[in-house]
Scaffold this motif. Structure first.
Motif, PDB file in Angstrom:
ATOM      1  N   ALA A  96     -70.953  38.562 -39.245  1.00  0.00           N
ATOM      2  CA  ALA A  96     -71.492  39.500 -38.264  1.00  0.00           C
ATOM      3  C   ALA A  96     -71.242  40.950 -38.682  1.00  0.00           C
ATOM      4  CB  ALA A  96     -70.881  39.241 -36.895  1.00  0.00           C
ATOM      5  N   PHE A  97     -70.138  41.222 -39.321  1.00  0.00           N
ATOM      6  CA  PHE A  97     -69.827  42.601 -39.712  1.00  0.00           C
ATOM      7  C   PHE A  97     -70.085  42.863 -41.195  1.00  0.00           C
ATOM      8  CE2 PHE A  97     -67.128  41.916 -35.949  1.00  0.00           C
ATOM      9  CZ  PHE A  97     -67.643  42.928 -35.155  1.00  0.00           C
ATOM     10  N   ILE A 104     -74.947  42.356 -36.686  1.00  0.00           N
ATOM     11  CA  ILE A 104     -74.023  42.282 -35.547  1.00  0.00           C
ATOM     12  C   ILE A 104     -74.607  41.454 -34.410  1.00  0.00           C
ATOM     13  CG2 ILE A 104     -72.956  43.629 -33.703  1.00  0.00           C
ATOM     14  CD1 ILE A 104     -72.202  45.691 -35.738  1.00  0.00           C
ATOM     15  N   ILE A 105     -75.839  41.711 -34.031  1.00  0.00           N
ATOM     16  CA  ILE A 105     -76.426  40.999 -32.886  1.00  0.00           C
ATOM     17  C   ILE A 105     -76.620  39.507 -33.195  1.00  0.00           C
ATOM     18  CG2 ILE A 105     -78.456  40.816 -31.400  1.00  0.00           C
ATOM     19  CD1 ILE A 105     -78.565  43.880 -31.475  1.00  0.00           C
ATOM     20  N   GLY A 107     -75.017  37.762 -35.354  1.00  0.00           N
ATOM     21  CA  GLY A 107     -73.662  37.225 -35.518  1.00  0.00           C
ATOM     22  C   GLY A 107     -72.968  37.036 -34.186  1.00  0.00           C
ATOM     23  N   PHE A 108     -73.181  37.989 -33.264  1.00  0.00           N
ATOM     24  CA  PHE A 108     -72.583  37.876 -31.930  1.00  0.00           C
ATOM     25  C   PHE A 108     -73.159  36.682 -31.177  1.00  0.00           C
ATOM     26  CE2 PHE A 108     -72.557  38.963 -27.375  1.00  0.00           C
ATOM     27  CZ  PHE A 108     -71.192  39.031 -27.185  1.00  0.00           C
ATOM     28  N   LEU A 109     -74.475  36.496 -31.268  1.00  0.00           N
ATOM     29  CA  LEU A 109     -75.104  35.349 -30.603  1.00  0.00           C
ATOM     30  C   LEU A 109     -74.619  34.029 -31.209  1.00  0.00           C
ATOM     31  CD1 LEU A 109     -78.738  36.686 -30.174  1.00  0.00           C
ATOM     32  CD2 LEU A 109     -76.945  36.498 -28.438  1.00  0.00           C
ATOM     33  N   LEU A 110     -74.500  33.995 -32.527  1.00  0.00           N
ATOM     34  CA  LEU A 110     -73.986  32.791 -33.183  1.00  0.00           C
ATOM     35  C   LEU A 110     -72.529  32.544 -32.813  1.00  0.00           C
ATOM     36  CD1 LEU A 110     -74.717  30.533 -35.143  1.00  0.00           C
ATOM     37  CD2 LEU A 110     -73.978  32.006 -37.010  1.00  0.00           C
ATOM     38  N   GLU A 111     -71.773  33.611 -32.675  1.00  0.00           N
ATOM     39  CA  GLU A 111     -70.364  33.497 -32.268  1.00  0.00           C
ATOM     40  C   GLU A 111     -70.255  32.910 -30.856  1.00  0.00           C
ATOM     41  OE1 GLU A 111     -66.202  34.448 -33.088  1.00  0.00           O
ATOM     42  OE2 GLU A 111     -67.867  34.972 -34.370  1.00  0.00           O
ATOM     43  N   LEU A 112     -71.097  33.371 -29.935  1.00  0.00           N
ATOM     44  CA  LEU A 112     -71.093  32.832 -28.579  1.00  0.00           C
ATOM     45  C   LEU A 112     -71.491  31.355 -28.560  1.00  0.00           C
ATOM     46  CD1 LEU A 112     -72.607  35.673 -26.370  1.00  0.00           C
ATOM     47  CD2 LEU A 112     -70.272  34.827 -26.396  1.00  0.00           C
ATOM     48  N   LEU A 113     -72.508  31.022 -29.332  1.00  0.00           N
ATOM     49  CA  LEU A 113     -72.966  29.640 -29.409  1.00  0.00           C
ATOM     50  C   LEU A 113     -71.859  28.739 -29.964  1.00  0.00           C
ATOM     51  CD1 LEU A 113     -75.404  27.698 -29.135  1.00  0.00           C
ATOM     52  CD2 LEU A 113     -75.896  28.213 -31.530  1.00  0.00           C
TER      53      LEU A 113
END
Length: 143
Positions: A96-97, A104-105, A107-113
């Motif tokens: 993500a970074f 970022i976006i 990666g953030f969605l994948l992180e939440l999933l």
């Protein structure tokens, strides 16, 4: 597992306790000791020990190896799943970074999933741990 991990200078300050094999193997040891205690309390010490040599005396080494395998698999199953989940969360955060605002976006969605999936896997592992605990205890107290 925990939702957030806290790190400082590449040192983890806060992480899931079950991502440490010492914690999960301690839980496993407590279950095995409880199962042996319940078996001895139910059958008496002599009757409990006779169960290790049934149907014949050559079963003793097999039963001892089975006890060790039960201890290891019960503890390492939870450790492996939670540790792998946390490792994948770190990898997704690294992606993500990796390229700034472009990643970022997603990666953030994948992180939440993945975090939701990790909670689901943790729930299944808790259920399996409790189920195996009841199986191990019931095998010690029944004929």
């Amino acid at each position: 597992g925990l939702i957030f991990n806290l790190s400082w200078n590449n040192q983890e300050i806060l992480r899931s306790p079950t991502a440490d094999p010492v914690v999960t193997l301690t839980f496993s040891l407590m279950v095995i000791v409880l199962a042996h205690f319940a078996g001895i309390a139910n059958k008496g010490f002599g009757g409990y020990l006779k169960g290790y040599v049934k149907p014949f005396a050559l079963m003793l080494p097999v039963n001892i190896i089975e006890e060790l395998a039960n201890f290891l698999t019960l503890g390492l199953r939870i450790f492996g799943n939670i540790f792998a989940g946390e490792l994948l969360l770190k990898l997704v955060a690294g992606v993500a970074f990796s390229h700034g605002a472009l990643t970022i976006i997603p990666g953030f969605l994948l992180e939440l999933l993945w975090q939701g999936f990790s909670v689901f896997i943790g729930s299944i592992q808790a259920y399996v741990f409790v189920t195996l605990t009841t199986v191990y205890i019931s095998r010690k107290v029944s004929e």
